[in-house]
Design a protein around this motif. Structure first.
Motif, PDB file in Angstrom:
ATOM      1  N   VAL A 199      -4.215   7.267   5.627  1.00 15.79           N
ATOM      2  CA  VAL A 199      -4.074   6.978   7.055  1.00 15.79           C
ATOM      3  C   VAL A 199      -5.428   7.099   7.752  1.00 15.79           C
ATOM      4  O   VAL A 199      -5.787   6.264   8.600  1.00 15.79           O
ATOM      5  CB  VAL A 199      -3.041   7.937   7.682  1.00 15.79           C
ATOM      6  N   GLU A 200      -6.203   8.094   7.408  1.00  9.71           N
ATOM      7  CA  GLU A 200      -7.517   8.267   8.026  1.00  9.71           C
ATOM      8  C   GLU A 200      -8.477   7.158   7.601  1.00  9.71           C
ATOM      9  O   GLU A 200      -9.303   6.688   8.402  1.00  9.71           O
ATOM     10  CB  GLU A 200      -8.075   9.638   7.640  1.00  9.71           C
ATOM     11  N   ALA A 201      -8.378   6.732   6.344  1.00  9.09           N
ATOM     12  CA  ALA A 201      -9.249   5.643   5.872  1.00  9.09           C
ATOM     13  C   ALA A 201      -8.965   4.358   6.623  1.00  9.09           C
ATOM     14  O   ALA A 201      -9.883   3.626   6.998  1.00  9.09           O
ATOM     15  CB  ALA A 201      -9.053   5.445   4.371  1.00  9.09           C
ATOM     16  N   ARG A 202      -7.715   4.073   6.840  1.00 10.63           N
ATOM     17  CA  ARG A 202      -7.373   2.858   7.600  1.00 10.63           C
ATOM     18  C   ARG A 202      -7.885   2.929   9.031  1.00 10.63           C
ATOM     19  O   ARG A 202      -8.254   1.898   9.617  1.00 10.63           O
ATOM     20  CB  ARG A 202      -5.855   2.673   7.602  1.00 10.63           C
TER      21      ARG A 202
ATOM     22  N   LYS B  40     -13.184  -0.668  10.191  1.00 10.17           N
ATOM     23  CA  LYS B  40     -13.004  -1.727  11.180  1.00 10.17           C
ATOM     24  C   LYS B  40     -13.753  -2.961  10.711  1.00 10.17           C
ATOM     25  O   LYS B  40     -14.987  -3.004  10.727  1.00 10.17           O
ATOM     26  CB  LYS B  40     -13.523  -1.299  12.556  1.00 10.17           C
ATOM     27  N   VAL B  41     -13.017  -3.954  10.274  1.00  7.41           N
ATOM     28  CA  VAL B  41     -13.601  -5.236   9.870  1.00  7.41           C
ATOM     29  C   VAL B  41     -12.922  -6.321  10.702  1.00  7.41           C
ATOM     30  O   VAL B  41     -11.761  -6.654  10.465  1.00  7.41           O
ATOM     31  CB  VAL B  41     -13.404  -5.511   8.370  1.00  7.41           C
ATOM     32  N   PRO B  42     -13.595  -6.856  11.716  1.00  8.46           N
ATOM     33  CA  PRO B  42     -12.937  -7.843  12.581  1.00  8.46           C
ATOM     34  C   PRO B  42     -12.634  -9.134  11.820  1.00  8.46           C
ATOM     35  O   PRO B  42     -13.437  -9.615  11.016  1.00  8.46           O
ATOM     36  CB  PRO B  42     -13.962  -8.077  13.697  1.00  8.46           C
TER      37      PRO B  42
ATOM     38  N   HIS C 173      -6.612  -6.565  17.396  1.00 11.55           N
ATOM     39  CA  HIS C 173      -6.551  -6.020  18.747  1.00 11.55           C
ATOM     40  C   HIS C 173      -6.873  -4.534  18.785  1.00 11.55           C
ATOM     41  O   HIS C 173      -6.732  -3.889  19.826  1.00 11.55           O
ATOM     42  CB  HIS C 173      -5.163  -6.249  19.344  1.00 11.55           C
ATOM     43  N   GLY C 174      -7.242  -3.952  17.624  1.00  8.69           N
ATOM     44  CA  GLY C 174      -7.630  -2.561  17.613  1.00  8.69           C
ATOM     45  C   GLY C 174      -6.479  -1.592  17.556  1.00  8.69           C
ATOM     46  O   GLY C 174      -6.671  -0.387  17.667  1.00  8.69           O
ATOM     47  N   GLN C 175      -5.224  -2.069  17.373  1.00  8.87           N
ATOM     48  CA  GLN C 175      -4.092  -1.191  17.293  1.00  8.87           C
ATOM     49  C   GLN C 175      -3.900  -0.737  15.855  1.00  8.87           C
ATOM     50  O   GLN C 175      -4.474  -1.295  14.928  1.00  8.87           O
ATOM     51  CB  GLN C 175      -2.834  -1.897  17.801  1.00  8.87           C
ATOM     52  N   GLN C 176      -3.047   0.267  15.688  1.00  6.79           N
ATOM     53  CA  GLN C 176      -2.807   0.759  14.346  1.00  6.79           C
ATOM     54  C   GLN C 176      -2.060  -0.285  13.551  1.00  6.79           C
ATOM     55  O   GLN C 176      -1.013  -0.762  13.978  1.00  6.79           O
ATOM     56  CB  GLN C 176      -1.987   2.047  14.401  1.00  6.79           C
ATOM     57  N   PRO C 177      -2.565  -0.693  12.391  1.00  4.22           N
ATOM     58  CA  PRO C 177      -1.919  -1.768  11.640  1.00  4.22           C
ATOM     59  C   PRO C 177      -0.632  -1.292  10.996  1.00  4.22           C
ATOM     60  O   PRO C 177      -0.427  -0.116  10.751  1.00  4.22           O
ATOM     61  CB  PRO C 177      -2.963  -2.141  10.586  1.00  4.22           C
ATOM     62  N   ALA C 178       0.234  -2.295  10.706  1.00  5.48           N
ATOM     63  CA  ALA C 178       1.488  -1.998  10.020  1.00  5.48           C
ATOM     64  C   ALA C 178       1.309  -2.241   8.542  1.00  5.48           C
ATOM     65  O   ALA C 178       0.450  -2.998   8.109  1.00  5.48           O
ATOM     66  CB  ALA C 178       2.614  -2.878  10.560  1.00  5.48           C
TER      67      ALA C 178
ATOM     68  N   ALA D 212     -11.395 -13.547   3.568  1.00  6.05           N
ATOM     69  CA  ALA D 212     -12.563 -12.791   3.107  1.00  6.05           C
ATOM     70  C   ALA D 212     -12.725 -11.499   3.904  1.00  6.05           C
ATOM     71  O   ALA D 212     -13.035 -10.433   3.335  1.00  6.05           O
ATOM     72  CB  ALA D 212     -13.816 -13.656   3.223  1.00  6.05           C
ATOM     73  N   ALA D 213     -12.511 -11.576   5.228  1.00  9.09           N
ATOM     74  CA  ALA D 213     -12.596 -10.364   6.045  1.00  9.09           C
ATOM     75  C   ALA D 213     -11.496  -9.366   5.675  1.00  9.09           C
ATOM     76  O   ALA D 213     -11.724  -8.152   5.628  1.00  9.09           O
ATOM     77  CB  ALA D 213     -12.508 -10.726   7.527  1.00  9.09           C
ATOM     78  N   HIS D 214     -10.318  -9.886   5.403  1.00  7.89           N
ATOM     79  CA  HIS D 214      -9.211  -9.009   5.009  1.00  7.89           C
ATOM     80  C   HIS D 214      -9.503  -8.328   3.674  1.00  7.89           C
ATOM     81  O   HIS D 214      -9.265  -7.114   3.511  1.00  7.89           O
ATOM     82  CB  HIS D 214      -7.928  -9.833   4.921  1.00  7.89           C
ATOM     83  N   LYS D 215     -10.042  -9.058   2.713  1.00  9.19           N
ATOM     84  CA  LYS D 215     -10.365  -8.463   1.416  1.00  9.19           C
ATOM     85  C   LYS D 215     -11.468  -7.418   1.554  1.00  9.19           C
ATOM     86  O   LYS D 215     -11.439  -6.369   0.883  1.00  9.19           O
ATOM     87  CB  LYS D 215     -10.783  -9.561   0.437  1.00  9.19           C
ATOM     88  N   GLU D 216     -12.455  -7.703   2.412  1.00  8.90           N
ATOM     89  CA  GLU D 216     -13.523  -6.727   2.634  1.00  8.90           C
ATOM     90  C   GLU D 216     -12.965  -5.438   3.225  1.00  8.90           C
ATOM     91  O   GLU D 216     -13.360  -4.332   2.823  1.00  8.90           O
ATOM     92  CB  GLU D 216     -14.577  -7.333   3.566  1.00  8.90           C
TER      93      GLU D 216
END
Length: 517
Positions: A65-68, A72-74, A509-514, A45-49
């Motif tokens: 890239v800027e949108a990503r 921030k949805v933990p 962890h707050g890093q840039q996702p792949a 659910a968090a991932h879909k949000e």
């Protein structure tokens, strides 16, 4: 000189529960399955949000890239999931629901009927599944690509749960040699004897950490994980040193061909026969599966037929494990160094169906070969040798995946480029050597294999090399592509991975996702 070290060892016992205890075991397995699905549902659910918010920004003209980077949805982890469940769960012991309750929508009102660690361990498993996907997505996890975590379905997943306890007040402990106490289950009788575990506990050399109860076929098993103080040999014994190095060529015709006899002065022990457990049970399996196909879904007859099929497959697995454990222990205890090939089992057993433009040839023959290779389980042999050689003072040597061990003469080094799989004998045109193909390969493995490092390998999760995660040339691991063993050829070309979803998943962890492949 022996060195004392604290290691984790699992003692596996077959259980013989009473009918009432069997119901409790099934209840715990169902609770663990529900808890895993609940935790995974919150993560999904968090991932879909997160994906919805990113897509909304993209629709507004913000670069992807800027949108990503902005959104921030933990993703909730075990502590947060457990606190949330404690706030919303019901309680069937109360005659009426508390004020402000959600009525019948309250989840798991039966939580008090099972041990709390069944929930907590399932939450941990959900976290691990999510992190495995993240690590595979970022290229930090060796082996084949790990897919998106899936929900568990009753009847389609293994019935299992894990229980922990306070080691100062142990609730998981053997009672005598033939019983095992489990929290909220009671003392369950064992088919096996727990004498080894009891004696270690009495001497103060072991401490029970947890127990994993699972069902395989018609049996229930308990794997008791203990922290054990053992004496690891610092070097091989005198008998092992005298035998030296043995090369092991794993195959289908023979389970293993050795460069020297397994038993001294017994030439026949140079070849370990392949029991072919699956072939011996083919007729019974075919009969049971035909009976299963004639049943109606949801019927009692179908449930009975499914249990029979599962029982046969389980018996095959047990017999296979018995043979492999016996062989690997003999190799690890009788020789100073055990040399094996770095086989890529996943590549060797890949389907030959091909594509619509270039369909594969001899698909049925390749399917039969794949079954035979998996029945021999070369990857399991490698895994067992990795930790047993460390236990018994020997060393494990690994031959490079691309070395042509079968095509190279073990006497003079001449290579036969025309050797095919149908040629079971190796004839050297250089020195005239005539020997069995597998025996010649075993001698080459013993001569050219390189001893691995002395770091702990198999007992934990950080295995450095295995049948799927060995280092490969040309950067194949980065593209999640293994390479099957092709003797005398160059590594195959890499193919860029296909991407079906341009969006990514939030990094906890707050890093840039792949990117999602």
């Amino acid at each position: 000189m022996a060195v004392q070290q604290e290691v984790l060892k699992a003692f596996r016992f077959a259980l013989d529960p009473r009918p009432a205890q069997l119901e409790v075991l099934l209840r715990h397995a169902g609770a663990a399955r529900w808890a895993f699905n609940h935790a995974l549902g919150m993560k999904v659910a968090a991932h879909k949000e997160w994906r919805c918010q990113v897509q909304a920004l993209i629709d507004q003209g913000v670069p992807e890239v800027e949108a990503r980077r902005q959104v921030k949805v933990p993703v909730p982890s075990k502590p947060r999931i457990q606190k949330h469940l404690n706030l919303i769960k019901g309680d069937s012991r109360k005659g009426c629901l508390p004020e402000g309750a959600l009525g019948p929508e309250r989840p798991c009102p039966w939580w008090h009927e099972v041990n709390t660690y069944a929930f907590q361990s399932a939450f941990i498993d959900a976290d691990r599944a999510w992190q495995n996907w993240l690590g595979s997505l970022a290229g930090k996890r060796a082996g084949r690509a790990v897919g998106y975590p899936r929900f568990k379905k009753k009847g389609r997943c293994r019935d299992a749960f894990r229980l922990h306890h306070d080691v100062k007040r142990p609730g998981i402990r053997p009672v005598g040699y033939r019983r095992l106490r489990l929290p909220m289950v009671g003392e369950v009788r064992l088919h096996d004897s727990a004498k080894r575990l009891v004696r270690l506990l009495d001497r103060g050399c072991a401490q029970v950490q947890s127990v994993t109860v699972s069902r395989g076929g018609h049996r229930w098993y308990a794997s008791v994980l203990c922290k054990v103080v053992v004496e690891l040999p610092g070097k091989p014994t005198k008998a092992q040193t005298q035998r030296g190095t043995v090369g092991v060529d794993l195959g289908v015709k023979y389970l293993a061909a050795l460069s020297q006899p397994l038993e001294a002065n017994v030439p026949e022990s140079r070849f370990v026969d392949n029991p072919r457990h699956l072939v011996r049970t083919e007729k019974q399996l075919a009969k049971a599966q035909r009976a299963l196909s004639r049943t109606q879904k949801g019927s009692a007859r179908r449930h009975k037929a499914r249990r029979q099929v599962g029982r046969l497959h389980h018996e095959v697995a047990v017999r296979r494990a018995t043979v492999l454990h016996a062989m690997t222990k003999q190799l690890a205890t009788r020789f100073a160094t055990v040399a094996v090939e770095d086989l890529h089992v996943a590549g060797m057993t890949r389907s030959a169906r091909g594509t619509l433009e270039a369909p594969g040839k001899q698909v049925r023959q390749k399917a039969g070969l794949n079954r035979a290779i998996l029945d021999a389980a070369p990857g399991e042999v490698r895994r067992q040798l990795a930790y047993k050689t460390r236990w018994y003072g020997s060393k494990l040597a690994v031959l490079d995946r691309w070395f042509p061990s079968s095509k190279t003469c073990s006497a003079c080094g001449w290579q036969n480029p025309r050797l095919t799989l149908a040629d079971r004998a190796f004839h050297c045109d250089g020195c005239g050597l005539l020997t069995d193909r597998d025996e010649n390969a075993a001698r080459n493995i013993a001569r050219h294999a390189v001893v691995a490092d002395d770091s702990p390998v198999a007992p934990g999760r950080g295995e450095t090399q295995n049948a799927r995660g060995a280092p490969d040339p040309a950067g194949l691991k980065a593209n999640h592509q293994g390479a099957s063993k092709r003797e005398g050829t160059s590594p195959p070309r890499t193919v860029p991975p296909q991407r079906s979803n341009p969006l990514t998943l939030p990094d906890p962890h707050g890093q840039q996702p792949a990117k999602h492949p």
